[in-house]
Design an enzyme around this catalytic site. Structure first.
Site, PDB file in Angstrom:
ATOM      1  N   ASP A  17       0.847  -1.188   0.000  1.00 35.59           N
ATOM      2  CA  ASP A  17       0.000   0.000   0.000  1.00 35.59           C
ATOM      3  C   ASP A  17       0.886   1.243   0.000  1.00 35.59           C
ATOM      4  O   ASP A  17       1.633   1.471   0.935  1.00 35.59           O
ATOM      5  CB  ASP A  17      -0.906  -0.030   1.247  1.00 35.59           C
ATOM      6  CG  ASP A  17      -2.070   0.946   1.140  1.00 35.59           C
ATOM      7  OD1 ASP A  17      -1.964   1.932   0.382  1.00 35.59           O
ATOM      8  OD2 ASP A  17      -3.082   0.708   1.824  1.00 35.59           O
ATOM      9  N   ARG A  38      -0.320   4.408  -0.343  1.00 33.27           N
ATOM     10  CA  ARG A  38      -1.157   5.596  -0.186  1.00 33.27           C
ATOM     11  C   ARG A  38      -0.682   6.491   0.960  1.00 33.27           C
ATOM     12  O   ARG A  38      -0.081   6.012   1.918  1.00 33.27           O
ATOM     13  CB  ARG A  38      -2.613   5.182   0.072  1.00 33.27           C
ATOM     14  CG  ARG A  38      -3.241   4.554  -1.154  1.00 33.27           C
ATOM     15  CD  ARG A  38      -4.641   4.074  -0.884  1.00 33.27           C
ATOM     16  NE  ARG A  38      -4.644   2.963   0.059  1.00 33.27           N
ATOM     17  CZ  ARG A  38      -5.745   2.296   0.395  1.00 33.27           C
ATOM     18  NH1 ARG A  38      -6.899   2.639  -0.121  1.00 33.27           N
ATOM     19  NH2 ARG A  38      -5.681   1.301   1.246  1.00 33.27           N
TER      20      ARG A  38
END
Ligand SMILES: [Zn+2]
Length: 187
Positions: free
Chosen positions: A121, A123
Site C-alpha cells: 500500500d 497511499r
C-alpha cells in the site's frame, strides 16, 4: 504543501444533493463531496480512486460497493466524502493493470505489488488533515474498515470508527481475504 482550491459548487446525485469542491495537490485533483448541512463532527469517508471499481463496475475489488455505501451514508448522516486521486493504492492505472495481469497468473494482490517493486500500500493521507483543517473540522467519525487509516490521519480526533458492510462476490472473495489476513482490514 501547495494546494489550489476551487469554489464550492452544487452536485445533485442519485443519492441526494451535495456540495462539491476540488483540492489540487500537484498533479492530483482531489474532490470533497459534502452535505449541504455538514455537521461539526461529521461522518467522513476517505476513498482512494479506483477507476475500474468506481466507474466500470469491476468485481475484482470492493471499491465500487464501498463508494456506493459511503455516499448513501454521507447523505443520511450529513457528512463528507474525500475522494483522493491515488489510483491503485497509489501505483497508478498502468501499474495496477500490470498487477492485475500478475494476479491472472496466480499472484495475490500483495505479491503482485511486490513483484512490481511497490509496497502493498503506497497511499498517503496528509492532504486529508489539510482539507479537514480548511473546513475547521477537529473531530470526525471515520467510515473505514482499514485500521491503518486511523493512524494515518493526524491532528484530527477520530471519535468513532464506523464499518462499511459489503457482500463479497466470487471474483473478489480471495482479494478481500488477503486484505483481511495480510493487510489487517477489519472485514
Ligand atoms: Zn478497487
Amino acid at each position: 504543501m501547495k494546494v489550489e482550491i476551487s469554489d464550492i459548487a452544487n452536485l445533485p446525485t442519485k443519492y441526494g444533493e451535495f456540495n462539491i469542491q476540488s483540492f489540487k495537490e500537484g498533479p492530483k485533483e482531489h474532490l470533497v463531496i459534502f452535505s449541504k448541512d455538514l455537521l461539526s463532527t461529521p461522518v467522513v469517508r476517505v476513498h482512494s480512486e479506483c477507476l475500474t471499481g468506481d466507474a466500470l463496475g469491476s468485481l475484482k475489488c470492493d471499491c465500487g460497493d464501498q463508494l456506493d455505501f459511503a455516499l448513501k451514508k454521507i447523505y443520511q448522516e450529513k457528512g463528507m466524502l474525500i475522494y483522493l486521486r491515488q489510483e491503485g493504492r497509489n501505483i497508478g492505472l498502468l501499474n495496477k493493470v500490470n498487477a492485475y495481469a500478475l494476479q491472472d497468473r496466480g499472484f495475490n494482490t500483495v505479491e503482485a505489488n511486490h513483484q512490481l517493486g511497490f509496497s502493498a500500500d503506497e497511499r498517503t493521507y496528509e492532504i486529508v488533515t489539510y482539507i479537514l483543517h480548511k473546513f475547521k473540522i477537529k473531530q470526525i467519525k471515520l467510515l473505514t474498515n482499514n485500521p491503518e487509516k486511523l493512524n494515518s490521519i493526524n491532528d484530527i480526533e477520530i471519535i468513532e470508527r464506523l464499518p462499511i458492510v459489503i457482500k463479497s462476490n466470487k471474483y473478489n472473495r480471495e482479494y478481500l481475504k488477503v486484505k483481511k489476513v495480510e493487510m489487517g482490514h477489519l472485514l
